[in-house]
Design a protein around this motif. Structure first.
Motif, short mmCIF file in Angstrom:
data_model
loop_
_atom_site.label_atom_id
_atom_site.label_comp_id
_atom_site.label_asym_id
_atom_site.label_seq_id
_atom_site.Cartn_x
_atom_site.Cartn_y
_atom_site.Cartn_z
N ARG A 75 -12.47 26.72 -6.45
CA ARG A 75 -11.79 25.47 -6.82
C ARG A 75 -11.11 24.82 -5.61
NH1 ARG A 75 -10.73 24.33 -11.95
NH2 ARG A 75 -8.66 23.56 -11.50
N GLY A 81 -11.88 21.18 -4.13
CA GLY A 81 -10.78 20.21 -4.08
C GLY A 81 -10.06 20.10 -5.41
N LEU A 82 -10.36 20.97 -6.34
CA LEU A 82 -9.68 20.95 -7.64
C LEU A 82 -8.36 21.72 -7.59
CD1 LEU A 82 -12.85 21.47 -9.85
CD2 LEU A 82 -11.57 19.36 -9.54
N GLN A 95 -9.15 14.95 -1.69
CA GLN A 95 -9.24 15.08 -3.15
C GLN A 95 -10.67 15.45 -3.54
OE1 GLN A 95 -6.82 14.62 -5.60
NE2 GLN A 95 -5.38 14.66 -3.91
N ALA A 96 -10.80 16.00 -4.75
CA ALA A 96 -12.12 16.44 -5.22
C ALA A 96 -13.15 15.32 -5.17
CB ALA A 96 -12.00 16.97 -6.64
N ASN A 97 -12.71 14.09 -5.52
CA ASN A 97 -13.67 12.98 -5.58
C ASN A 97 -14.03 12.44 -4.19
OD1 ASN A 97 -11.10 12.05 -5.31
ND2 ASN A 97 -11.28 10.35 -6.74
N THR A 103 -19.10 17.85 -2.41
CA THR A 103 -19.45 19.05 -3.19
C THR A 103 -19.68 18.63 -4.64
OG1 THR A 103 -17.12 19.41 -3.69
CG2 THR A 103 -18.00 20.58 -1.77
N ALA A 104 -20.38 19.48 -5.37
CA ALA A 104 -20.53 19.26 -6.82
C ALA A 104 -20.49 20.62 -7.47
CB ALA A 104 -21.83 18.54 -7.13
N MET A 105 -19.84 20.66 -8.63
CA MET A 105 -19.57 21.97 -9.24
C MET A 105 -20.16 22.08 -10.65
SD MET A 105 -16.06 23.92 -9.04
CE MET A 105 -15.36 25.01 -10.22
N PHE A 151 -19.69 24.17 -14.00
CA PHE A 151 -18.63 24.98 -14.60
C PHE A 151 -19.21 26.00 -15.58
CE2 PHE A 151 -16.74 21.08 -13.23
CZ PHE A 151 -15.47 21.43 -12.78
N PHE A 173 -23.80 9.80 -14.38
CA PHE A 173 -22.39 9.48 -14.12
C PHE A 173 -22.06 9.44 -12.63
CE2 PHE A 173 -17.89 10.52 -13.64
CZ PHE A 173 -17.31 9.62 -14.50
N GLY A 174 -22.41 10.49 -11.92
CA GLY A 174 -22.09 10.56 -10.48
C GLY A 174 -22.72 9.42 -9.70
N ARG A 213 -26.82 17.27 -13.30
CA ARG A 213 -25.73 16.33 -13.04
C ARG A 213 -25.18 16.52 -11.62
NH1 ARG A 213 -20.65 16.62 -17.07
NH2 ARG A 213 -20.35 18.60 -16.02
N CYS A 214 -25.21 17.76 -11.16
CA CYS A 214 -24.73 18.03 -9.80
C CYS A 214 -25.82 17.73 -8.77
CB CYS A 214 -24.31 19.49 -9.67
SG CYS A 214 -22.80 19.84 -10.55
N VAL A 261 -26.58 14.04 -7.38
CA VAL A 261 -25.73 13.36 -6.37
C VAL A 261 -25.96 13.94 -4.98
CG1 VAL A 261 -23.93 12.67 -7.99
CG2 VAL A 261 -23.74 14.87 -6.85
N ARG A 271 -13.97 14.25 -11.92
CA ARG A 271 -13.30 14.12 -10.61
C ARG A 271 -14.22 14.63 -9.52
NH1 ARG A 271 -8.01 17.38 -10.18
NH2 ARG A 271 -8.16 16.84 -7.99
N ASP A 272 -14.85 15.76 -9.81
CA ASP A 272 -15.72 16.41 -8.84
C ASP A 272 -16.90 15.50 -8.45
OD1 ASP A 272 -16.41 18.81 -7.42
OD2 ASP A 272 -18.09 18.99 -8.80
N LEU A 273 -17.32 14.66 -9.40
CA LEU A 273 -18.45 13.77 -9.11
C LEU A 273 -17.98 12.43 -8.52
CD1 LEU A 273 -20.64 14.56 -12.22
CD2 LEU A 273 -21.17 15.10 -9.85
N GLY A 274 -16.71 12.38 -8.18
CA GLY A 274 -16.23 11.21 -7.44
C GLY A 274 -15.42 10.22 -8.24
#
Lengths: 352, 297
Positions: A45, A49-50, A69-71, A75-77, A79, A96-97, A144-145, A148, B199-202
């Motif tokens: 995490r 950046g979480l 910050q995470a955004n 990186t992409a996570m 879960f 979304f990304g 989804r990861c 991007v 958040r992780d995706l921006g």
């Protein structure tokens, strides 16, 4: 590619992660392995950046992202709980990304379709997450990861909620995909089999600290700390006193060139062999694992040992045996001391 | 053995069991259902029917003359418009404040968050009449607020007491707790990971709010809206004590028509109009609840 230096995270006054340092090369898959609560997810995490570290530094592609910050990180996570958004379709989740990045609609549609094909979910674009199985949901989360194109893919126990068979299949697929796309990946797991199967290198963690970093085979054969030795695979363990380079391990004399004092000696079940010049034991339990047989035996003093053997020559419960360790790993104060070798004593030599 | 050999007999026994269970269930709901029927539905139907009975020479005829009279009277229409406008303004304001508090509570922990949670629920335990008098003493002419402002040299305070702003403040104050409870419950259903994934995706804070959080709690927001609307549109105490003499909220208007003017027939028409407006939002509330039930199933 990714450089983690001296990363530390405190929760109240407890050190969740303490001084973690390691590198990940481009296209490498690293597994963070350790028991629950060892700090592996917290470390992941922090890379995502979480969670922000209390000390240390994270570089991705030569750029310091410690405070980002995470955004704002490449990186992409994925879960553990897939974390799909239930109010969106599969395609909307994956898109979304890209929408956040402000890509034009036709390009988004194209990339989403390609990502869904990549994870084997063609034709699922219009479904809702509630209509997916656990494995399909996790594939969507991965798509989804991937869509991007992150510099580092982070995976936090993504398969742990799935059944064993599906988990094994997804592991295979992930490894193939990771190799094909040359994805730099950090994969968190508490399952050593999963780590051994997936990782190029494994980072073993315990109580917030990195115990050892190495290739799966090296960790198995040469664990550098007692914790790693106990955590990876099975071990037969006994603490003995070393005097003048000699000790007695459950009746087996062993030689170890080290200073006198207490020493913990561990032997893998497959490093025990039937040998007339060995320790006298009696079979207490025989477990048929299919390709091999796991046998629990007890010494005359009552110590329990685990031994594995092939299907041929499978012993019966209650049968007497003599087993001899071929290799023993020695530890003092939790650190590796060396490798002890069994030596023949007079009684055993006479018996032979 | 006997039942295995006789499946028809077994299914008969199962049917009897189901019938017994159904009867037991009906017996349990019979009392409240009966009360609802006798004390609420019957008087309502009778009142609604009554509003369509127009007196003529020698008896009555069925018609909408009473409603025509209501809508022909500019003062009545002004009251209805005033009620609707201020109800909607109060709803939106209370909902926005409740959403803000709920979002804060969703993402914060610790002593301050617990304190804010307790404070936001406080109005739930204070009767409307107490709130109204407290606001009169605080906001009214020569009230605490005016005195405090004058202490720091600010003069020319114009009290919201007896203006539409008076009941508006009262409504907002009164209608924070329930929406906070409903929205907080809705927000707690959105997992931390779902927010972190965005958040992780921006995604930034606003995108997360509008694209991840609000769509997932829209049902809670609709329910909260309906609860505030139904509470405010029929309110009596707050607008009676804090509101202007004219125009009037429908609750006050109805009471004055019935009590002071002694015109129960007109009051009934006003009540039916208010009931229709409430029913629209009530129906909307029930539909939202049912959609949620169906979704869960």
């Amino acid at each position: 590619m990714l450089k983690v230096q001296n990363l530390t995270k405190l929760f109240e006054k407890n050190r969740a992660v303490s001084g973690a340092t390691f590198d990940v090369a481009r296209g490498e898959l690293i597994c963070l392995l350790g028991p629950s609560g060892c700090g592996k997810s917290t470390l992941l995490r922090m890379i995502a950046g979480l969670a922000l570290p209390d000390a240390g530094r994270i570089d991705i592609d030569g750029k310091d992202v410690t405070e980002a910050q995470a955004n704002r990180r490449p990186t992409a996570m994925v879960f553990q709980s897939h974390a799909l958004w239930n109010h969106m379709t599969v395609a909307q989740n994956v898109a979304f990304g890209l929408r956040v990045q402000g890509l034009p609609k036709p390009e988004i549609a194209e990339k989403v379709a390609a990502a869904l094909t990549l994870v084997g979910l063609d034709g699922f674009a219009r479904r809702r997450p509630a209509e997916l199985s656990g494995g399909q949901a996790q594939r969507v989360a991965l798509a989804r990861c991937l869509v991007v194109e992150p510099k580092v893919l982070l995976m936090d126990e993504p398969f742990s909620a799935l059944d064993a068979h599906l988990r094994a299949n997804l592991r295979e697929e992930l490894k193939a995909l990771q190799r094909r796309l040359r994805l730099t990946t950090i994969f968190v797991t508490h399952d050593q089999e999963e780590a051994m199967e997936l990782a190029d290198r494994i980072v073993v963690m315990h109580a917030g600290r990195i115990e050892q970093i190495g290739r799966p085979g090296d960790l198995y054969l040469e664990p550098q700390t007692l914790t790693v030795a106990r955590f990876i695979g099975q071990m037969n363990e006994a603490t003995v006193t070393l005097k003048a380079g000699r000790a007695d391990w459950l009746g087996q004399p062993v030689a170890l060139p080290a200073p006198d004092g207490p020493v913990t000696l561990l032997c893998r079940p497959e490093d025990l062999q039937r040998d007339r010049a060995g320790i006298d034991v009696r079979v207490t339990r025989v477990i048929d694992l299919g390709p091999m047989i796991r046998v629990t035996v007890a010494t005359d003093e009552g110590a329990a040992l685990t031994w594995v053997c092939g299907r041929e020559g499978q012993p019966q419960t209650g049968a007497p045996l003599t087993l001899r360790p071929s290799r023993l790993l020695a530890y003092r104060d939790g650190q590796r001391l060396g490798t002890a070798a069994p030596v023949a004593n007079r009684i055993m030599a006479e018996r032979v | 053995m006997t039942s295995d050999a006789n499946p028809a007999g077994r299914s008969g026994a199962v049917r009897t069991m189901h019938l017994k269970e159904n009867l037991a269930g009906l017996a349990l709901v019979a009392a409240p259902l009966g009360l609802l029927l006798v004390l609420i539905l019957l008087p309502t139907v009778s009142m609604v029917w009554n509003t369509f009975q127009v007196p003529v020479e020698g008896g009555t005829v069925t018609g909408i003359a009473r409603y025509q009279a209501f809508f022909a009277d500019s003062y009545s229409v002004a009251n209805l418009r005033y009620t609707l406008i201020w109800t909607l303004i109060s709803c939106v304001t209370a909902l926005a404040i409740s959403l803000g508090i709920s979002l804060y509570l969703r993402f914060s922990e610790g002593r301050i968050a617990t304190m804010i949670h307790a404070l936001s629920l406080f109005p739930l335990f204070v009767p409307a009449i107490i709130i109204s008098y407290a606001l009169v003493r605080f906001l009214g002419p020569n009230g605490l607020l005016q005195l405090l402002l004058e202490q720091v040299g600010i003069t020319g305070y114009r009290t919201p007491y007896l203006t539409p702003i008076g009941p508006f403040i009262g409504f907002v104050w009164e209608n924070i707790p329930l929406p906070v409870l409903v929205i907080t419950a809705g927000l707690s259903q959105v997992s931390d990971h779902a927010i972190e994934a965005a958040r992780d995706l921006g995604a930034g804070a606003w995108r997360i709010l509008f694209e991840i959080l609000l769509p997932q709690v829209h049902r809670s927001l609709l329910i909260a809206f309906a609860l505030i609307f139904l509470g405010v549109i029929g309110a009596y105490t707050v607008p009676y004590l804090l509101g202007p003499p004219a125009p009037e909220m429908m609750g006050v208007f109805m009471q004055r028509t019935l009590g002071n003017l002694q015109r129960p027939d007109e009051a009934q028409v006003q009540a039916v109009i208010l009931m229709v407006l409430s029913s629209i939002v009530g129906g909307f509330y029930i539909a939202t609840m049912l959609r949620g039930e169906v979704g869960r199933k």
